[in-house]
Write an enzyme that holds these catalytic residues in place. Structure first.
Site, short mmCIF file in Angstrom:
data_model
loop_
_atom_site.label_atom_id
_atom_site.label_comp_id
_atom_site.label_asym_id
_atom_site.label_seq_id
_atom_site.Cartn_x
_atom_site.Cartn_y
_atom_site.Cartn_z
N LYS A 1 -1.50 1.79 2.42
CA LYS A 1 -0.73 0.89 3.28
C LYS A 1 0.71 1.37 3.35
O LYS A 1 1.32 1.68 2.32
CB LYS A 1 -0.80 -0.55 2.73
CG LYS A 1 0.04 -1.54 3.55
CD LYS A 1 -0.33 -2.97 3.23
CE LYS A 1 0.29 -3.52 1.96
NZ LYS A 1 1.78 -3.54 1.96
N GLU B 1 3.18 -10.02 8.06
CA GLU B 1 3.78 -10.89 7.04
C GLU B 1 4.91 -11.74 7.62
O GLU B 1 5.85 -11.20 8.24
CB GLU B 1 4.30 -10.03 5.87
CG GLU B 1 4.95 -10.87 4.76
CD GLU B 1 5.07 -10.16 3.43
OE1 GLU B 1 4.54 -9.04 3.27
OE2 GLU B 1 5.71 -10.74 2.52
#
Ligand code: KIV
Length: 270
Positions: free
Chosen positions: A119, A188
């Protein structure tokens, strides 16, 4: 060497199929073999060995001090503890921003430690690196919105995409990362309305943390969902331990809530 010992049971194509069919994907962070085993036995499909470990395990005030060898150590431990979940390794601050070649070298370390995917935090600046890794056999998960490694540039842990300029940038970043070959996207701390716009632009699964119920799946930091992180909680955090009598029970309750869509509730969203 037998191949099935190195293959995960949950694959990226399976996650893509869950996304297409509307089955929600349950994701948690974990950093060691015991918690990875509990995630596995309670239905978690994806484990992220996040650089959040810098805060919840090491006690730092941010994720910035986490090193590549820290992540590799914890990926190897998680790998030993579980069989079914797909394991995503966070590339820590400074390990991938310099060049695609630097990112490749360091991603290889994490894949060799047992990760199935890496990631990377960041938007259009990460497009070339994403393509470089994907073309060399390393699946990439993007991470947009509140990217904690940029806390100093963002001026704190703040919700992103609140104004139209930021929102449009997020939609464009998501589209370019998906076009570059990213297989998953973590979103997020962004408003639900921005998630909806991203959802309309891309066909890869999105994993939300404070990004609303429209995401294909949800992730929480393990220590947050167990209610053991001290201090003020982010709006999207739910303590699943509060109504459970065991850690396994709390993880199972989280998975159930994600699957049935009761988490995140409106009170967890922006
Ligand atoms: O570092 C981390 O744990 C993460 C997840 C919360 C997505 O980035």
């Amino acid at each position: 060497m037998s191949t099935h010992t190195t293959l995960t049971s949950i694959t990226l194509p399976q996650l893509a199929e869950m996304h297409r069919s509307g089955e929600k994907i349950a994701v948690l962070t974990a950093y060691d073999a015991s918690f990875a085993a509990l995630c596995d036995s309670n239905g978690v499909e994806v484990i992220i060995v996040g650089d959040s470990l810098g805060m919840v395990l090491q006690g730092h005030g941010s994720t910035l001090p986490v090193t590549l060898s820290d992540i590799a150590y914890h990926v190897a431990a998680v790998k030993r503890g579980c069989r079914r979940p797909l394991i995503i390794a966070d590339m820590p601050f400074g390990s991938f921003q310099e060049s695609p070649e630097q990112a490749f070298r360091n991603a290889v370390v994490l894949m060799s430690a047992g990760a199935h995917m890496v990631k990377l935090e960041g938007g259009n600046l990460m497009v070339e690196t994403t393509q470089f890794l994907v073309h060399r056999g390393i699946p990439v998960c993007g991470h947009l919105g509140l990217t904690p490694q940029s806390v100093n540039s963002l001026g704190g842990y703040k919700i992103q995409g609140r104004n139209e300029e930021q929102a449009q940038q997020l939609v464009e970043d998501a589209a370019t990362l998906a076009a570059a070959g990213a297989g998953l996207l973590v979103l997020e701390a962004i408003p639900n309305s921005v998630t909806s716009r991203i959802f309309k632009q891309i066909s890869i699964p999105t994993i939300g943390i404070g990004a609303g119920p429209e995401c294909s799946g949800q992730v929480l930091v393990l220590h947050d969902m167990l209610g053991i992180t001290p201090g003020k909680k982010a709006r999207f955090v739910k303590d699943f331990m509060a109504e459970s009598s065991s850690i396994g029970g709390a993880i199972a309750a989280y998975v159930k809530a994600v699957k049935e869509g009761s988490y995140p509730a409106p009170g967890h969203c922006y």
